[in-house]
Design an enzyme around this catalytic site. Structure first.
Site, PDB file in Angstrom:
ATOM      1  N   HIS A  18      19.691  60.553  22.578  1.00  0.00           N
ATOM      2  CA  HIS A  18      18.333  61.110  22.458  1.00  0.00           C
ATOM      3  C   HIS A  18      17.753  60.786  21.070  1.00  0.00           C
ATOM      4  CE1 HIS A  18      19.799  64.405  25.417  1.00  0.00           C
ATOM      5  NE2 HIS A  18      18.915  63.687  26.086  1.00  0.00           N
ATOM      6  N   ARG A  91      19.065  54.312  30.553  1.00  0.00           N
ATOM      7  CA  ARG A  91      20.420  53.858  30.223  1.00  0.00           C
ATOM      8  C   ARG A  91      20.856  52.755  31.173  1.00  0.00           C
ATOM      9  NH1 ARG A  91      22.242  59.879  30.097  1.00  0.00           N
ATOM     10  NH2 ARG A  91      20.339  59.821  31.329  1.00  0.00           N
ATOM     11  N   SER A 129      24.268  64.108  28.068  1.00  0.00           N
ATOM     12  CA  SER A 129      24.604  65.480  27.667  1.00  0.00           C
ATOM     13  C   SER A 129      25.753  65.999  28.530  1.00  0.00           C
ATOM     14  CB  SER A 129      23.391  66.397  27.824  1.00  0.00           C
ATOM     15  OG  SER A 129      22.340  65.977  26.988  1.00  0.00           O
TER      16      SER A 129
HETATM   17  P1  ADP Z   1      16.233  65.307  31.914  1.00  0.00           P
HETATM   18  O1  ADP Z   1      16.803  66.524  32.527  1.00  0.00           O
HETATM   19  O2  ADP Z   1      14.725  65.320  31.814  1.00  0.00           O
HETATM   20  O3  ADP Z   1      16.777  63.989  32.438  1.00  0.00           O
HETATM   21  P2  ADP Z   1      17.819  64.784  29.526  1.00  0.00           P
HETATM   22  O4  ADP Z   1      17.935  65.648  28.317  1.00  0.00           O
HETATM   23  O5  ADP Z   1      19.070  64.547  30.312  1.00  0.00           O
HETATM   24  O6  ADP Z   1      16.671  65.433  30.377  1.00  0.00           O
HETATM   25  O7  ADP Z   1      17.216  63.373  29.111  1.00  0.00           O
HETATM   26  C1  ADP Z   1      15.927  63.258  28.550  1.00  0.00           C
HETATM   27  C2  ADP Z   1      15.549  61.807  28.461  1.00  0.00           C
HETATM   28  O8  ADP Z   1      16.430  61.130  27.570  1.00  0.00           O
HETATM   29  C3  ADP Z   1      15.658  61.041  29.780  1.00  0.00           C
HETATM   30  O9  ADP Z   1      14.620  60.086  29.826  1.00  0.00           O
HETATM   31  C4  ADP Z   1      17.002  60.360  29.691  1.00  0.00           C
HETATM   32  O10 ADP Z   1      17.057  59.184  30.482  1.00  0.00           O
HETATM   33  C5  ADP Z   1      17.025  60.021  28.205  1.00  0.00           C
HETATM   34  N1  ADP Z   1      18.388  59.857  27.701  1.00  0.00           N
HETATM   35  C6  ADP Z   1      19.426  60.703  27.797  1.00  0.00           C
HETATM   36  N2  ADP Z   1      20.535  60.199  27.216  1.00  0.00           N
HETATM   37  C7  ADP Z   1      20.191  58.968  26.737  1.00  0.00           C
HETATM   38  C8  ADP Z   1      20.895  57.919  26.052  1.00  0.00           C
HETATM   39  N3  ADP Z   1      22.193  58.014  25.787  1.00  0.00           N
HETATM   40  N4  ADP Z   1      20.203  56.802  25.725  1.00  0.00           N
HETATM   41  C9  ADP Z   1      18.879  56.704  26.039  1.00  0.00           C
HETATM   42  N5  ADP Z   1      18.164  57.634  26.692  1.00  0.00           N
HETATM   43  C10 ADP Z   1      18.806  58.764  27.038  1.00  0.00           C
END
Ligand code: ADP
Length: 161
Positions: A18, A91, A129
């Site tokens: 993130h 990802r 996460s």
């Molecule tokens: P949601 O429940 O909206 O998917 P997340 O907190 O899991 O919320 O993810 C928020 C955003 O961050 C999403 O667009 C997700 O694809 C992106 N994201 C999560 N982990 C990564 C990562 N390791 N690299 C790039 N983007 C990520």
């Protein structure tokens, strides 16, 4: 015109993946709002308040980044904040279908708000996460995946369970 973007997510908890997206998006926009949302499909480990607190602490050094929370449709929230774009991280192909569907739906709901996808750096491609929570729950070390304060909070959570 001030360019504002919203980066919505569950951030349960915020990871280095993130942070990489936030750092890069903050360079493209005048102001970036990292917004913690309620995802009805997910049961969070960290409360809404805890997730906002962790992000606020971790993002303190970024002067054009603020942290907020919202319920409801992301496009409505983005519009309310005067944002032109919604940032999402990608990802792997597994993210794609869902994100594509969401972006098209959002475009239909509010044509003027663009979804901007940013590719994860290869370093964080595997990171989510949920993986972090799973590793931490079994006592594994997550210091390579999350900022130190998040690692501490994860340890606290698991010692209280
Ligand atoms: P949601 O429940 O909206 O998917 P997340 O907190 O899991 O919320 O993810 C928020 C955003 O961050 C999403 O667009 C997700 O694809 C992106 N994201 C999560 N982990 C990564 C990562 N390791 N690299 C790039 N983007 C990520």
């Amino acid at each position: 015109m001030t360019r504002i973007a919203v980066y919505p997510g569950s951030f349960d908890p915020v990871t280095n993946g993130h942070l990489d997206i936030i750092e890069r998006a903050a360079q493209l926009f005048d102001h970036l709002i990292v917004a913690v949302s309620v995802n009805p499909g997910k049961k969070p480990l960290f409360s809404f308040d805890e997730r906002v607190e962790l992000l606020t602490e971790v993002l303190e050094p970024y002067k054009n980044v603020s942290v907020d929370r919202f319920r409801g449709l992301t496009v409505n929230y983005a519009k309310e904040k005067g944002a032109q774009a919604i940032i999402r991280g990608l990802r792997a192909i597994s993210d794609f279908e869902n994100e594509f569907q969401m972006a098209l739906t959002n475009k239909k709901l509010k044509n003027e708000v663009e979804t901007v996808f940013m590719m994860s750096q290869s370093q964080w491609l595997f990171l989510s996460s949920s993986t972090v929570k799973e590793v931490a729950s079994f006592g594994g070390c997550v210091s390579d995946f999350v900022p130190p304060i998040v690692e501490r909070k994860l340890l606290e959570k698991h010692s209280n369970l």
